[in-house]
Design a protein around this motif. Structure first.
Motif, short mmCIF file in Angstrom:
data_model
loop_
_atom_site.label_atom_id
_atom_site.label_comp_id
_atom_site.label_asym_id
_atom_site.label_seq_id
_atom_site.Cartn_x
_atom_site.Cartn_y
_atom_site.Cartn_z
N GLY A 91 0.83 -1.20 0.00
CA GLY A 91 0.00 0.00 0.00
C GLY A 91 0.86 1.24 0.00
N PRO A 116 13.93 6.10 -0.30
CA PRO A 116 12.78 6.48 -1.13
C PRO A 116 13.22 6.83 -2.54
CG PRO A 116 13.45 8.31 0.26
CD PRO A 116 14.37 7.18 0.59
N GLN A 151 8.81 -0.58 -12.56
CA GLN A 151 8.49 -0.96 -11.19
C GLN A 151 8.01 0.24 -10.39
OE1 GLN A 151 8.68 -4.37 -9.78
NE2 GLN A 151 8.31 -4.34 -11.97
N TYR A 152 8.71 1.34 -10.56
CA TYR A 152 8.19 2.55 -9.93
C TYR A 152 8.71 3.77 -10.68
CZ TYR A 152 12.63 3.00 -7.39
OH TYR A 152 13.94 3.13 -7.07
N PHE A 164 5.67 15.17 0.03
CA PHE A 164 5.59 13.70 0.15
C PHE A 164 6.56 13.21 1.24
CE2 PHE A 164 7.57 9.65 -1.14
CZ PHE A 164 6.49 8.83 -1.40
N ARG A 168 5.84 11.74 5.31
CA ARG A 168 6.33 10.42 5.76
C ARG A 168 7.26 10.57 6.95
NH1 ARG A 168 3.44 10.82 1.32
NH2 ARG A 168 2.62 8.86 0.61
N TYR A 357 15.60 -6.35 -8.95
CA TYR A 357 14.76 -5.19 -8.66
C TYR A 357 15.64 -3.95 -8.83
CZ TYR A 357 10.93 -2.56 -6.66
OH TYR A 357 9.88 -1.71 -6.50
N THR A 359 17.51 -0.50 -8.36
CA THR A 359 18.01 0.26 -7.21
C THR A 359 18.12 -0.56 -5.93
OG1 THR A 359 15.87 1.17 -6.52
CG2 THR A 359 17.08 2.46 -8.11
N GLY A 386 11.20 -2.05 -1.51
CA GLY A 386 11.78 -2.47 -2.80
C GLY A 386 11.94 -3.97 -2.86
N GLY A 388 13.36 -5.83 -0.68
CA GLY A 388 13.31 -6.48 0.63
C GLY A 388 14.65 -6.56 1.35
N THR A 389 15.63 -5.74 0.93
CA THR A 389 16.97 -5.85 1.53
C THR A 389 16.92 -5.65 3.05
OG1 THR A 389 17.79 -4.87 -0.51
CG2 THR A 389 19.36 -5.04 1.30
N CYS A 404 7.13 -2.33 3.75
CA CYS A 404 5.96 -1.80 3.03
C CYS A 404 6.40 -1.32 1.66
CB CYS A 404 5.39 -0.64 3.84
SG CYS A 404 4.34 0.48 2.91
N ILE A 406 4.49 0.25 -2.25
CA ILE A 406 3.29 0.54 -3.02
C ILE A 406 3.21 -0.35 -4.26
CG2 ILE A 406 4.31 2.31 -4.51
CD1 ILE A 406 1.81 4.02 -3.86
N ALA A 410 7.34 -5.26 -5.89
CA ALA A 410 8.27 -5.21 -4.75
C ALA A 410 7.78 -6.16 -3.65
CB ALA A 410 8.33 -3.77 -4.20
C1 LIG Z 1 14.78 2.97 -4.23
S1 LIG Z 1 13.53 1.76 -4.11
C2 LIG Z 1 13.97 0.88 -2.65
C3 LIG Z 1 15.02 -0.16 -2.91
C4 LIG Z 1 15.37 -0.97 -1.68
N1 LIG Z 1 16.11 -0.22 -0.72
C5 LIG Z 1 16.13 -2.23 -2.06
O1 LIG Z 1 17.23 -2.47 -1.54
O2 LIG Z 1 15.64 -3.00 -2.89
C6 LIG Z 1 12.15 2.73 -3.63
C7 LIG Z 1 10.87 1.94 -3.44
O3 LIG Z 1 9.89 2.83 -2.89
C8 LIG Z 1 8.63 2.40 -3.37
N2 LIG Z 1 7.66 3.51 -3.17
C9 LIG Z 1 7.59 4.68 -3.85
N3 LIG Z 1 6.56 5.42 -3.38
C10 LIG Z 1 5.99 4.71 -2.37
C11 LIG Z 1 4.89 4.95 -1.49
N4 LIG Z 1 4.17 6.06 -1.54
N5 LIG Z 1 4.59 3.98 -0.58
C12 LIG Z 1 5.31 2.84 -0.50
N6 LIG Z 1 6.37 2.56 -1.32
C13 LIG Z 1 6.70 3.48 -2.23
C14 LIG Z 1 8.89 2.04 -4.81
O4 LIG Z 1 7.87 1.17 -5.31
C15 LIG Z 1 10.25 1.36 -4.70
O5 LIG Z 1 10.11 -0.03 -4.56
#
Ligand SMILES: C[S@@+](CC[C@H](N)C(=O)[O-])C[C@H]1O[C@@H](n2cnc3c(N)ncnc32)[C@H](O)[C@@H]1O
Length: 687
Positions: A91, A116, A151-152, A164, A168, A357, A359, A386, A388-389, A404, A406, A410
């Protein structure tokens, strides 16, 4: 598509404290949060590594012993449901964080790591391929890859990004415990703004460090000074925080100079001063014929004797020179961690941890942060999970975790990754400890035992298309005749004389979405077109907002399309779903689930879209299937994963035939098939 459950009690509001810190950054449309509505969460899937079966029945792990983590502060409603395990939420994190605040997690989280979107102005894609050895799927003789799937999206207009992040951060601070810490991962592009936000939310004293992580050595495409680093900002909620000092290894140059000596056994050592830095009259004794130093020795006579007996004192030939203390390299901890990190590599294409995935961050980075700022059993949260790291590392280090995202892709990637980690831990524990006794934790070198070997996946706000968000936006545009405008960072396209905006389909249209639209228009004073706003659902307040806004407005009127209730426009939601032909039979005490065919119209549609492609041949249905999950005794609501078939390598195929312990007669068996685009199909069978 699921519709919101009927008769759900009114969602409560949670209050969010105003930020009091100085300085404050200002932007157009800046607003404090005040109160946020906390929606309920629905459990959609559960996994327990101690009860589930893999494709090979022999791999089933007996219940192993877990770390004796204290679950007494875990929210009661979760304890009552036996949900003492990891929590993964699908979500928008604004809604998920509000849900957590309203449901017992306020002040409970010891460490928050967020990575983020960086406001990079880019779409992040993963490469999607069909499964199987090369040649399984051919189009006119060519091996076929499904191309890229977004993916995003990290494209923002004006100051929306700051609002935004601000919202948060305000909520995350409320979730932190008094001795907790937050790490915010970003890059040079927005670091200066984000630092102002952090100082405002956590106060200047709460901002502790800026860590520079050298990510790459160089990039060849740069026309400015190469950006080779990311920034990880570190804040604590209060002055007393968890801090487990970590160390860097010494570098070779330092070792060459400092630890040049070796003893008879080959141990490297250095000599250290043994005289007292401050005057200590009671330590001015003669030692082994050496006169006392002016300020005295560093140690008492008894300690000197012990060090001497242990061979820890080095004696010079001349009595007027001082003896010195021997310090061995193999006993040295290294250099206390500094703020520039050059020793952590990004995840490379061959790494075991790689999940495809975009990033994805390296586990070693998270290991360092989690070890420094938490102890085993503590709760770790990442609301931009993302791949799940953070959850994977927290799990490996014996911490509890909440994740969590969106993006459904992911959530699927994280779920698969955590299933793998927990399965390995369960098997290792069971092998090391077949009697199921509580695992001893006195071996410093061993990783702490896991707190949990189960997790559940939840959805906050009941909008799920069973397809990936970005696929849905693409489909919506096609279906509504919207011409995509990829160069416009805010609007998705145009329809006739209107500008079109698709609100992410995982949440209903809210006044905040509309405020963002208004802010955008303020920055486009020349824009006179009307606006088409498409959403899956609409909050009542959003409709009121639009009615008020449109009143007496000559230009830029807003026209709403709600897909959920619009029979014509919403038709695409009934897109042709994946079909699965399967059966479940009993053979004595064994349940046999057999899949005969899987057809994924979304994948076929993608293939059809390829230019010049007119003959697709998928001889083996398993090429389109990413993974198969079975719930052998389905309760009609939550999917309990009793068996997971997730081939580790891309060239491997799912088995297609599964044997499990038979459930009671008449039990419903649920089979979940996820295709390579992340679309899910659940079929219910009776054995
Ligand atoms: C840079 S990636 C994270 C990568 C993660 N650290 C990893 O090691 O895989 C950013 C993530 O934030 C998620 N995201 C962006 N906006 C969001 C929101 N409003 N709520 C939840 N997740 C969000 C994206 O879908 C993306 O998977």
């Amino acid at each position: 598509m699921n519709t919101p459950a009927k008769n759900t009690p009114k969602a409560p509001d949670v209050s969010i404290a105003r930020a009091k810190g100085r300085p404050m950054l200002s932007w157009v449309g800046k607003k404090p949060l005040g109160r946020v509505t906390a929606f309920p969460a629905q459990a959609v899937e559960r996994f327990n590594a101690t009860t589930h079966t893999t494709t090979h029945a022999a791999d089933t792990a007996p219940a192993p012993a877990l770390s004796a983590a204290d679950w007494s502060k875990w929210p009661q409603h979760l304890r009552e449901q036996g949900q003492e395990g990891g929590l993964l939420y699908h979500g928008d994190n604004k809604e998920v964080l509000a849900h957590l605040l309203a449901n017992g997690f306020r002040g409970q989280v010891k460490l928050i790591y967020i990575d983020p979107p960086f406001d990079s102005g880019a779409d992040y894609v993963r490469k999607v391929q069909l499964r199987g050895p090369k040649g399984t799927v051919k189009i006119d003789g060519e091996d076929y890859a499904l191309g890229e799937q977004v993916q995003y999206t990290d494209i923002w207009s004006n100051d929306n990004y700051l609002q935004f992040m601000y919202e948060r951060l305000l909520m995350l601070k409320e979730l932190l415990s008094e001795d907790g810490a937050l790490y915010l991962h970003c890059d040079w592009n927005k670091a200066h703004h984000l630092r102002c936000l952090l100082e405002e939310v956590f106060g200047v004293d709460g901002f502790r460090n800026e860590i520079i992580w050298q990510r790459v050595a160089a990039r060849s495409d740069s026309t400015t000074y190469n950006h080779i680093h990311d920034v990880v900002m570190y804040c604590t909620k209060g002055p007393d925080y968890v801090w487990n000092q970590q160390h860097h290894a010494y570098n070779e140059d330092y070792l060459e100079v400092k630890y040049a000596r070796k003893d008879a056994a080959g141990r490297r050592y250095r000599l250290d001063n043994i005289t007292s830095p401050n005057p200590r009259p009671n330590m001015t004794y003669e030692w082994m014929g050496h006169p006392p130093p002016d300020k005295g020795w560093r140690y008492s006579k008894d300690t000197m004797q012990r060090l001497h007996d242990e061979g820890r004192i080095w004696y010079p030939d001349e009595k007027q020179k001082r003896p010195q203390l021997i310090r061995y390299l193999d006993e040295a901890e290294g250099v206390p961690l500094r703020s520039i990190w050059t020793d952590i590599n990004p995840v490379n294409s061959q790494a075991d941890e790689r999940s495809e995935y975009p990033t994805q961050k390296p586990e070693t980075l998270l290991e360092r942060l989690i070890t420094t700022s938490t102890n085993p059993g503590d709760l770790v949260l990442d609301c931009f999970i993302g791949s799940g790291t953070t959850a994977a590392v927290a799990q490996k280090l014996g911490r509890r975790w909440i994740g969590c995202d969106i993006n459904k892709g992911a959530i699927q990637t994280t779920a698969k990754r955590l299933q793998g980690v927990m399965r390995e831990q369960a098997q290792a524990l069971a092998a090391a400890n077949p009697q199921g006794e509580l695992v001893a934790r006195d071996d410093d070198a061993a990783p702490p035992a896991p707190c949990q070997l189960s997790f559940s996946t939840w959805r906050v706000n009941d909008y799920d298309l069973h397809i990936q968000h970005n696929e849905a936006v693409e489909l919506a545009c096609q279906h509504l005749g919207i011409t995509r405008t990829r160069t416009d960072p805010f609007f998705d396209g145009t329809r006739g004389a209107m500008l079109a905006k698709i609100i992410p389909l995982n949440h209903p249209l809210t006044p905040l979405d509309l405020e963002a639209l208004r802010t955008e228009l303020k920055n486009r004073p020349e824009e006179e077109r009307d606006l088409l706003v498409v959403s899956l659902g609409q909050e009542h307040k959003a409709r009121e907002w639009v009615a008020h806004y449109n009143h007496n407005r000559p230009v830029n009127k807003i026209h709403l399309t709600e897909l959920r209730t619009d029979r014509k426009a919403g038709g695409f939601i009934q897109h042709e779903p994946m079909t699965v032909q399967a059966s479940a039979t009993r053979e004595g005490d064994t349940l046999v689930v057999q899949i005969d065919d899987v057809i994924s119209p979304s994948i076929i549609a993608r293939l059809d879209l390829q230019e010049g492609v007119f003959r697709v041949s998928i001889p083996d249905w398993r090429a389109v299937v990413d993974c198969v999950l079975i719930d052998a005794h389905h309760n009609g609501e939550v999917f309990n994963v009793a068996l997971a078939d997730v081939p580790a390598r891309k060239q491997d195929l799912v088995a297609g035939r599964y044997e499990l312990p038979a459930p009671p007669a008449g039990a419903e068996v649920a089979l979940k098939v996820i295709d390579m685009l992340g679309e899910e199909c659940v079929v219910r069978l009776t054995a």
